[in-house]
Design an enzyme around this catalytic site. Structure first.
Site, PDB file in Angstrom:
ATOM      1  N   HIS A  54      41.247  44.867  49.016  1.00  0.00           N
ATOM      2  CA  HIS A  54      41.840  44.770  47.371  1.00  0.00           C
ATOM      3  C   HIS A  54      43.064  46.182  47.544  1.00  0.00           C
ATOM      4  CE1 HIS A  54      38.762  42.214  44.850  1.00  0.00           C
ATOM      5  NE2 HIS A  54      38.260  43.073  45.693  1.00  0.00           N
ATOM      6  N   ASP A  56      46.088  44.691  48.462  1.00  0.00           N
ATOM      7  CA  ASP A  56      46.814  44.128  49.059  1.00  0.00           C
ATOM      8  C   ASP A  56      47.894  44.095  47.901  1.00  0.00           C
ATOM      9  OD1 ASP A  56      45.548  42.853  48.398  1.00  0.00           O
ATOM     10  OD2 ASP A  56      46.539  40.732  49.447  1.00  0.00           O
ATOM     11  N   ASP A 203      46.267  37.438  52.910  1.00  0.00           N
ATOM     12  CA  ASP A 203      44.968  36.085  53.183  1.00  0.00           C
ATOM     13  C   ASP A 203      46.021  34.903  53.682  1.00  0.00           C
ATOM     14  OD1 ASP A 203      43.289  36.947  52.102  1.00  0.00           O
ATOM     15  OD2 ASP A 203      42.893  35.661  50.206  1.00  0.00           O
ATOM     16  N   LYS A 251      35.925  33.144  43.185  1.00  0.00           N
ATOM     17  CA  LYS A 251      37.400  34.473  42.837  1.00  0.00           C
ATOM     18  C   LYS A 251      37.889  33.793  41.471  1.00  0.00           C
ATOM     19  CE  LYS A 251      39.758  34.599  46.385  1.00  0.00           C
ATOM     20  NZ  LYS A 251      40.909  34.693  47.115  1.00  0.00           N
TER      21      LYS A 251
END
Length: 508
Positions: A54, A56, A203, A251
């Site tokens: 958490h 990036d 990601d 998510k």
């Protein structure tokens, strides 16, 4: 310029024979469904983040690696004006996407949660990329059959892998036979924004840029860049075991209270720091606000007179991140450290509630009782610090494998504590897996990915691997999920070396 590779064999997999059978089965299924052989396969892997969670979307460097589980699409052009997509998992119904004949991009109806929406994300960014060089290009119709081994909602970036595979499929069908890894990363970073997820770029960058036997230092400032490097060669060999908690963390569906709320909270936190110290910080977050990385750089240059940090030098990073951790301790009162109301946040920023709502709460849906800006700041700066400390202990490796693994394991454990206490992104099941891991051969264990369920990454070595796996099977999976088959347990536990990134596979 490094291009996304086109390969003619499957030797990049650790078990080439098994995957060859998988691709052959996929090819036969495609032929039965669509009446022709696939022309090519588009592939994108999942990823595991070793440390730095958490952070990036706050533009701090992270340390992930691509892994072997992946999403593969068998693809062939067809006649007509429709893109037909299907999935080997029959729970995902076949969808038919009409290509707009006026040359516009497809639209996404967010009122309906269809898996095809994620495909459309890839189609949109691919179409926009093509139009950068050919504004008049009309999309071609094609068929695509997807097959995935990345656990859905497991925190290994199944959605990013799917979007990248979809993007590659769309590009290849439409005549883009070469694309650089940097361009593919650039266009896919925003894919999931089209379905309402305010993600960063870790990601996608990890999935695109993965390299065999190398982890990635992914930096976001001064530019998005993936730097591959090898961790120290330990004896016994270092292994990462990934265990799926089987607590699904979607998510997109939970974004208003989980993922997107964290994005909003850190944006508010960054602007509070900027206002407190009258900093001129770039407004480069997903919300058009300052970022916690931006205010670190501004505080360093404007208040302390230092040069801008490149995001890679761990000695500079450790010092400046510790400075910010010290700073947030004095910015907030003890009451504010336990959370603030909307009005309190607006007051700290000198805004009316209506202006605050417009600036921070209108772009992505969020729901909350209090805003935990202090704890989120502490997590972001703390985990960014742990990334730099990981680089430092890797650079300082003196041949003592046990010391290196214990030090790295301690940083992973600290990250998990912060994920649980400061970011509220763990669950009791995840905590249990971490505890069992540490008790049975893991040097460190932590939630990887967005959290709120999903997977745990355990740091271990080849000598401890078998005992660790057996302990997790007996004490977690058999106990909590007694009806799981052996095959399902095998799928829940991934042992992977760093793997290559996205590619096109064309059969010989």
């Amino acid at each position: 310029m490094s291009l996304v590779p086109t390969v003619n064999d499957l030797s990049f997999y650790s078990d080439e024979k098994r995957h060859l059978a998988r691709y052959q089965t996929l090819s036969k299924s495609f032929a039965r469904r669509y009446g022709s052989e696939p022309q090519f396969f588009a592939r994108a892997p999942g990823r595991v983040n070793l440390i730095g969670e958490h952070i990036d979307y706050c533009h701090f460097p992270v340390l992930p690696m691509a892994i072997e589980v992946d999403v593969v699409a068998a693809v062939a052009e067809c006649a007509g004006t429709t893109i037909n997509i299907s999935n080997t998992d029959e729970t995902f119904a076949e969808e038919h996407i009409q290509i707009p004949q006026d040359g516009s991009t497809v639209s996404i109806d967010l009122s309906t949660a269809l898996w095809g929406n994620y495909f459309k994300c890839g189609l949109i960014v691919a179409h926009k990329f093509i139009r950068e060089s050919n504004p008049q290009h009309k999309l071609k119709a094609f068929n695509a059959l997807f097959d995935g081994t990345v656990p859905t909602g497991g925190g290994l970036s199944s959605s990013a892998a799917f979007c990248i595979a979809a993007t590659l499929a769309c590009l290849k069908v439409n005549g883009v036979n070469e694309i650089s890894k940097s361009d593919l990363t650039r266009i896919t970073v925003v894919c999931e924004h089209y379905v309402g997820l305010s993600n960063g770029g870790m990601d996608q960058s990890a999935s695109v840029n993965g390299e065999d036997s190398k982890v990635l230092l992914i930096s976001f400032k001064p530019k998005l860049e993936a730097t591959p490097f090898k961790l120290p060669a330990t004896q016994p060999e270092t292994v990462f075991l990934i265990s799926n908690s089987l607590i699904v963390a979607n998510k997109t569906e939970t974004a208003p209270t989980n993922y997107n709320l964290r994005v909003v909270e850190v944006a508010i936190a960054a602007d509070i720091i900027a206002k407190k110290f009258s900093l001129k910080a770039a407004h480069d977050s997903n919300l058009g606000t300052a970022t916690l990385r931006g205010v670190l750089d501004s505080y360093s240059t404007q208040i302390l007179g230092q040069t801008v940090w490149d995001g890679k030098n761990p000695e500079v990073g450790v010092e400046r991140l510790q400075t910010m951790l010290d700073l947030i301790e004095i910015i907030y009162t003890e009451e504010e450290k336990n959370g603030i109301s909307t009005k309190q946040a607006a007051d700290l920023l000198g805004l009316s509630i209506s202006d605050f709502t417009k600036k921070y709460l209108s772009k992505f849906e969020v729901r909350y009782n209090t805003l935990n800006v202090y704890r989120r700041s502490k997590h972001v700066y703390g985990d960014a610090l742990r990334v730099m400390q990981t680089l430092r202990i890797a650079n300082d490796f003196d041949g003592d494998s046990e010391k290196f693994l214990r030090n790295l394991g301690s940083l992973m454990d600290e990250s998990q504590v912060s994920t649980r206490e400061n970011n509220n992104a763990s669950t009791p099941d995840c905590d249990e897996l971490c505890r069992l891991g540490r008790q049975n051969g893991a040097y460190g264990s932590r939630v990887t990915g967005a959290g709120f369920g999903g997977c745990i990454v355990h740091l271990t070595d080849v000598d401890k691997l078998t005992a660790l796996r057996e302990a997790l099977v007996e004490q977690y999976y058999r106990k909590n999920f007694p009806n799981l088959s052996d095959n399902e347990i095998d799928e829940a536990i991934v042992i992977s070396k760093p793997a290559i990134g996205a590619c096109i596979y064309e059969q010989k």
